[in-house]
Write a protein that holds these residues in place. Structure first.
Motif, mmCIF file in Angstrom:
data_model
loop_
_atom_site.group_PDB
_atom_site.id
_atom_site.type_symbol
_atom_site.label_atom_id
_atom_site.label_comp_id
_atom_site.label_asym_id
_atom_site.label_seq_id
_atom_site.Cartn_x
_atom_site.Cartn_y
_atom_site.Cartn_z
ATOM 1 N N ASN A 77 0.817 -1.212 0.000
ATOM 2 C CA ASN A 77 0.000 0.000 0.000
ATOM 3 C C ASN A 77 0.853 1.265 0.000
ATOM 4 O O ASN A 77 1.839 1.361 0.724
ATOM 5 C CB ASN A 77 -0.893 -0.002 1.252
ATOM 6 C CG ASN A 77 -1.628 1.315 1.457
ATOM 7 O OD1 ASN A 77 -2.099 1.932 0.510
ATOM 8 N ND2 ASN A 77 -1.725 1.750 2.703
ATOM 9 N N LEU A 78 0.439 2.246 -0.804
ATOM 10 C CA LEU A 78 1.024 3.587 -0.726
ATOM 11 C C LEU A 78 0.197 4.371 0.282
ATOM 12 O O LEU A 78 -0.994 4.620 0.074
ATOM 13 C CB LEU A 78 1.001 4.281 -2.089
ATOM 14 C CG LEU A 78 1.607 5.689 -2.111
ATOM 15 C CD1 LEU A 78 3.100 5.645 -1.793
ATOM 16 C CD2 LEU A 78 1.372 6.363 -3.458
ATOM 17 N N ASP A 89 1.763 6.476 -10.098
ATOM 18 C CA ASP A 89 3.117 5.916 -10.136
ATOM 19 C C ASP A 89 3.195 4.618 -9.334
ATOM 20 O O ASP A 89 3.850 3.655 -9.749
ATOM 21 C CB ASP A 89 4.122 6.923 -9.568
ATOM 22 C CG ASP A 89 4.361 8.103 -10.498
ATOM 23 O OD1 ASP A 89 3.955 8.027 -11.670
ATOM 24 O OD2 ASP A 89 4.943 9.106 -10.035
ATOM 25 N N ALA A 90 2.535 4.600 -8.179
ATOM 26 C CA ALA A 90 2.554 3.403 -7.335
ATOM 27 C C ALA A 90 1.832 2.246 -8.022
ATOM 28 O O ALA A 90 2.301 1.100 -7.998
ATOM 29 C CB ALA A 90 1.909 3.700 -5.982
ATOM 30 N N ILE A 91 0.704 2.538 -8.626
ATOM 31 C CA ILE A 91 -0.055 1.498 -9.328
ATOM 32 C C ILE A 91 0.773 0.932 -10.477
ATOM 33 O O ILE A 91 0.844 -0.286 -10.674
ATOM 34 C CB ILE A 91 -1.396 2.070 -9.831
ATOM 35 C CG1 ILE A 91 -2.306 2.378 -8.633
ATOM 36 C CG2 ILE A 91 -2.083 1.097 -10.788
ATOM 37 C CD1 ILE A 91 -3.520 3.221 -8.974
ATOM 38 N N GLU A 92 1.429 1.802 -11.205
ATOM 39 C CA GLU A 92 2.267 1.357 -12.321
ATOM 40 C C GLU A 92 3.476 0.559 -11.835
ATOM 41 O O GLU A 92 4.004 -0.288 -12.564
ATOM 42 C CB GLU A 92 2.716 2.559 -13.148
ATOM 43 C CG GLU A 92 1.573 3.215 -13.916
ATOM 44 C CD GLU A 92 2.006 4.446 -14.690
ATOM 45 O OE1 GLU A 92 3.144 4.922 -14.468
ATOM 46 O OE2 GLU A 92 1.201 4.936 -15.515
ATOM 47 N N GLY A 94 3.328 -1.519 -9.374
ATOM 48 C CA GLY A 94 2.877 -2.823 -8.902
ATOM 49 C C GLY A 94 2.254 -2.847 -7.523
ATOM 50 O O GLY A 94 2.043 -3.924 -6.955
ATOM 51 N N PHE A 95 1.920 -1.676 -6.961
ATOM 52 C CA PHE A 95 1.256 -1.645 -5.661
ATOM 53 C C PHE A 95 -0.150 -2.228 -5.794
ATOM 54 O O PHE A 95 -0.808 -2.086 -6.823
ATOM 55 C CB PHE A 95 1.172 -0.214 -5.130
ATOM 56 C CG PHE A 95 2.448 0.299 -4.512
ATOM 57 C CD1 PHE A 95 2.458 0.782 -3.208
ATOM 58 C CD2 PHE A 95 3.640 0.318 -5.228
ATOM 59 C CE1 PHE A 95 3.622 1.270 -2.632
ATOM 60 C CE2 PHE A 95 4.811 0.797 -4.664
ATOM 61 C CZ PHE A 95 4.810 1.273 -3.361
ATOM 62 N N ASP A 96 -0.627 -2.857 -4.717
ATOM 63 C CA ASP A 96 -1.943 -3.496 -4.708
ATOM 64 C C ASP A 96 -3.045 -2.563 -4.222
ATOM 65 O O ASP A 96 -4.235 -2.854 -4.402
ATOM 66 C CB ASP A 96 -1.942 -4.712 -3.765
ATOM 67 C CG ASP A 96 -0.791 -5.653 -4.034
ATOM 68 O OD1 ASP A 96 -0.755 -6.231 -5.132
ATOM 69 O OD2 ASP A 96 0.079 -5.800 -3.144
ATOM 70 N N TYR A 97 -2.649 -1.459 -3.584
ATOM 71 C CA TYR A 97 -3.589 -0.655 -2.792
ATOM 72 C C TYR A 97 -2.992 0.744 -2.705
ATOM 73 O O TYR A 97 -1.776 0.898 -2.561
ATOM 74 C CB TYR A 97 -3.664 -1.321 -1.423
ATOM 75 C CG TYR A 97 -4.596 -0.805 -0.361
ATOM 76 C CD1 TYR A 97 -5.561 -1.644 0.191
ATOM 77 C CD2 TYR A 97 -4.477 0.473 0.180
ATOM 78 C CE1 TYR A 97 -6.384 -1.225 1.229
ATOM 79 C CE2 TYR A 97 -5.299 0.901 1.205
ATOM 80 C CZ TYR A 97 -6.253 0.045 1.733
ATOM 81 O OH TYR A 97 -7.062 0.464 2.763
#
Length: 297
Positions: A77-78, A89-92, A94-97
């Motif tokens: 998670n960010l 940026d976090a989603i790209e 590979g963050f899940d949440y």
């Protein structure tokens, strides 16, 4: 089991998943060790500062390796992201949440940016947490301060407004301010459980997150989980444990090899994480399929 399924399981079985900040490789190891030892799901999270320090892609890769190597359910998670771009940026990476925190913005602007993040995240099967009322305090050491000075009733979450916020933004998880504070204080913190109960009644299908898990009275944490809290954030106790143990190791040794100085800090943080996992009731919720516990010190 994906992120949604893990939180659904927690709600159904009345436990919460601890969300522990990983500021470096040592704190990351402490959380992973705890998850493996206690057979618990965990949320490993990083603030924007922590994520930038480690690197979003780097922490994502490390978490993915640990998940596979140790067969543990980990959500990345960010934490408290302040912008759409940070979440993107976090989603790209590979963050899940992602937790988009627009609580310091005017309400309408918070609605706009939170909805924008939720729309983008859902297109990538990423879970989103939103925050309407700024949760006071910080993860600094406030042990000489009275928590009451930060707990203003006028700033507590209005349940009806929470319903409006969730309805307009489409977030999956809602973080409320019900007396919880970031940081450790001179006295333990008591929650306004009556407000939390009202929020739960109005948002029966929304997952609820509790920030400031370091300083809250244990019994209030247990009651909050019974009411529907499925995620509890912990950071301050970990930071203080790390600093105290590392300072002691430095003061008592002439050693200069860094990797020989940090194990006491890892162990100190691990003790905090294990204690919280037991409090949240998430221990023994995962079948490791006979995976042996091998501390990664």
């Amino acid at each position: 089991m994906n992120t949604f399924e893990q939180l659904q399981k927690a709600r159904k079985e009345h436990y919460a998943i601890g969300a522990f900040n990983a500021a470096n490789i040592e704190t990351l190891k402490a959380v992973v060790n705890s998850a493996v030892k206690l057979r618990s799901p965990v949320i490993i999270e990083a603030s924007e500062g922590e994520a930038d320090y480690i690197g979003k892609k780097q922490i994502s890769s490390l978490v993915r390796i640990y998940k596979v190597e140790h067969n543990i359910p980990v959500i990345l998670n960010l934490d408290h992201a302040a912008s759409f771009d940070a979440c993107k940026d976090a989603i790209e990476a590979g963050f899940d949440y992602v937790h988009i925190d627009g609580s310091k913005l005017p309400y309408e602007e918070n609605l706009r940016i939170t909805k924008e993040v939720a729309t983008y995240a859902h297109q990538h099967n990423v879970m989103v947490e939103g925050e309407m009322d700024h949760i006071q305090g910080s993860s600094a050491d406030h042990t000489n301060e009275d928590p009451g000075s930060y707990q203003k009733a006028s700033q507590y979450t209005d349940p009806q407004k929470a319903l409006d916020f969730v309805s307009q933004t489409g977030v999956d998880v809602f973080a409320s301010f019900v007396g919880n504070l970031h940081g450790l204080y001179a006295d333990e913190i008591h929650l306004k459980l009556d407000i939390l109960e009202q929020i739960k009644k109005l948002l029966p299908d929304t997952y609820l997150s509790l920030h400031g898990g370091s300083g809250i009275v244990d019994d209030d944490v247990r009651k909050a989980i019974k009411m529907g809290i499925v995620k509890v954030n912990v950071n301050s106790e970990m930071r203080i444990a790390f600093k105290t143990a590392l300072q002691k190791a430095l003061n008592e040794s002439d050693e200069v090899a860094i990797y020989k100085l940090t194990p006491p800090a890892i162990e100190a943080v691990q003790k905090v994480v294990e204690k919280k996992i037991m409090l949240f009731g998430s221990n023994d919720r995962h079948d490791l399929k006979n995976t042996a516990f091998l501390p990664i010190l």
